[in-house]
Design a protein around this motif. Structure first.
Motif, mmCIF file in Angstrom:
data_model
loop_
_atom_site.group_PDB
_atom_site.id
_atom_site.type_symbol
_atom_site.label_atom_id
_atom_site.label_comp_id
_atom_site.label_asym_id
_atom_site.label_seq_id
_atom_site.Cartn_x
_atom_site.Cartn_y
_atom_site.Cartn_z
ATOM 1 N N MET A 1 1.520 -1.613 -0.423
ATOM 2 C CA MET A 1 0.029 -0.028 0.220
ATOM 3 C C MET A 1 0.825 1.371 0.232
ATOM 4 S SD MET A 1 -3.464 -0.563 0.027
ATOM 5 C CE MET A 1 -3.947 1.175 0.901
ATOM 6 N N TYR A 2 1.935 0.767 -0.035
ATOM 7 C CA TYR A 2 3.042 2.304 0.342
ATOM 8 C C TYR A 2 4.031 2.752 -1.006
ATOM 9 C CZ TYR A 2 1.946 1.757 5.291
ATOM 10 O OH TYR A 2 1.122 1.883 6.584
ATOM 11 N N ARG B 1 -0.384 0.265 -4.914
ATOM 12 C CA ARG B 1 -1.792 0.466 -3.966
ATOM 13 C C ARG B 1 -3.091 0.793 -4.521
ATOM 14 N NH1 ARG B 1 0.643 4.396 -1.521
ATOM 15 N NH2 ARG B 1 0.230 6.461 -2.924
ATOM 16 N N TYR C 1 -0.959 8.236 2.187
ATOM 17 C CA TYR C 1 0.019 7.325 1.871
ATOM 18 C C TYR C 1 1.554 7.636 1.377
ATOM 19 C CZ TYR C 1 -2.462 2.856 3.172
ATOM 20 O OH TYR C 1 -2.970 2.177 3.981
ATOM 21 N N SER C 2 1.174 8.806 0.590
ATOM 22 C CA SER C 2 2.339 9.338 -0.060
ATOM 23 C C SER C 2 2.842 10.351 -0.062
ATOM 24 C CB SER C 2 1.250 9.661 -1.578
ATOM 25 O OG SER C 2 1.911 8.512 -2.250
ATOM 26 N N LEU D 1 5.550 9.707 5.534
ATOM 27 C CA LEU D 1 6.942 8.818 4.462
ATOM 28 C C LEU D 1 8.083 8.587 5.746
ATOM 29 C CD1 LEU D 1 6.228 8.326 0.820
ATOM 30 C CD2 LEU D 1 5.310 6.990 3.101
ATOM 31 N N GLY E 1 8.475 5.480 -1.085
ATOM 32 C CA GLY E 1 7.777 4.271 0.256
ATOM 33 C C GLY E 1 8.901 3.508 0.438
ATOM 34 N N SER F 1 4.879 -4.194 7.144
ATOM 35 C CA SER F 1 3.407 -4.110 7.217
ATOM 36 C C SER F 1 2.790 -4.947 6.962
ATOM 37 C CB SER F 1 2.974 -2.823 6.839
ATOM 38 O OG SER F 1 1.703 -2.585 6.664
#
Length: 288
Positions: free
Chosen positions: A137-138, A143, A167-168, A173, A182, A192
């Protein structure tokens, strides 16, 4: 009948020889049965056989009871074993296996193609939760693939910008130790991972379902010099699912902490052991 005839004789004839009756020189014994039903001897003597029969009956009942208990403790064969097994089953079967075959299809590595029932909804919520909680997801491209797979199409289109923002963000981060793309620093492993514990269907119909997923989560950086070591957390995420184009898809979700168990006093693994475990131990495809 004279007294002599019945064996007792008169008082004079008994006095000369103890134990002899009627002057005959013979000893006569009067048995209880000869005294009649209403005599003292008859009544008393007949009571003893009755008591004996009662005692035998009680002893017989006790013996049968002991035998029955021994038979029950021994198991009583296959039928008794089945009964004990059924009694030992947990009352809640929310996460019990159903015997259904696991899903055979995957979209972008995510299991898809679930049964249109509560079991399928639970499997979908669990596998989708694993994907949404993964390190993929990172990464922007991965994602987008995940969100487009697990969410209903119209919801995915609306949610993607929010996911990208969450997430961005470079500040976010950097806070967890990743670069702007990421990626983890050289020599470290980003962890994760969602580990499901159980599911619960709170409502369902032919086209919708609400499934609560209880899980533990591992999150952090494993490796020498990590400032964000891998830690464990507990959450429950409740997914709203809808049947879309032949499969369950997420339309919304809520999350809360716990239930959280009491932690044991265990020594934490080294960064090397943790990185090795994450690389060597893969996840599972969950199906009811």
């Amino acid at each position: 009948m004279s007294l002599g005839d019945d064996g007792y004789g008169d008082s004079g004839s008994r006095g000369g020889d103890s134990g002899r009756y009627g002057g005959t020189g013979q000893t006569r014994t009067r048995l209880p049965e000869q005294a009649g039903g209403g005599g003292v001897y008859g009544g008393a003597r007949r009571g003893r056989p009755s008591s004996s029969r009662s005692l035998v009956t009680v002893v017989g009942v006790v013996v049968l009871l002991i035998a029955a208990i021994a038979f029950a403790n021994r198991g009583g064969g296959d039928d008794s074993g089945d009964t004990a097994s059924a009694d030992d089953k947990p009352k809640s079967t929310a996460t019990a296996p159903s015997g259904e075959q696991p899903v055979a299809n995957k979209t972008g590595g995510i299991p898809t193609g679930y049964a249109r029932d509560e079991q399928g909804a639970q499997s979908a919520a669990t596998n989708y939760g694993i994907a949404l909680g993964s390190a993929d997801m990172y990464n922007t491209e991965q994602r987008h693939a995940i969100v487009n797979t697990v969410y209903a199409p119209d919801v995915a289109a609306a949610q993607l910008p929010q996911f990208d923002q969450a997430y961005s963000g470079e500040s976010f981060l950097a806070k967890i130790g990743l670069d702007k793309d990421g990626a983890a620093p050289s020599g470290q492993t980003f962890v994760s991972r969602v580990i499901p514990v159980g599911t619960k269907v709170t409502s369902s119909s032919n086209s919708t379902a609400t499934v609560a997923l209880w899980y533990t989560s591992l999150f952090g950086l494993s490796g020498e010099g990590s400032t964000n070591p891998v830690t464990e957390s507990w959450y429950t995420t409740t997914y709203q699912l809808k049947w879309v184009d032949g499969d369950w898809k997420i339309t919304d979700f809520t999350q809360k902490d716990g239930p959280v168990p009491v932690g044991r006093d265990q020594r934490a693994s080294t960064a090397e052991d943790m990185s090795k475990a994450v690389e060597e131990y893969g996840g599972f495809t969950y199906a009811r």
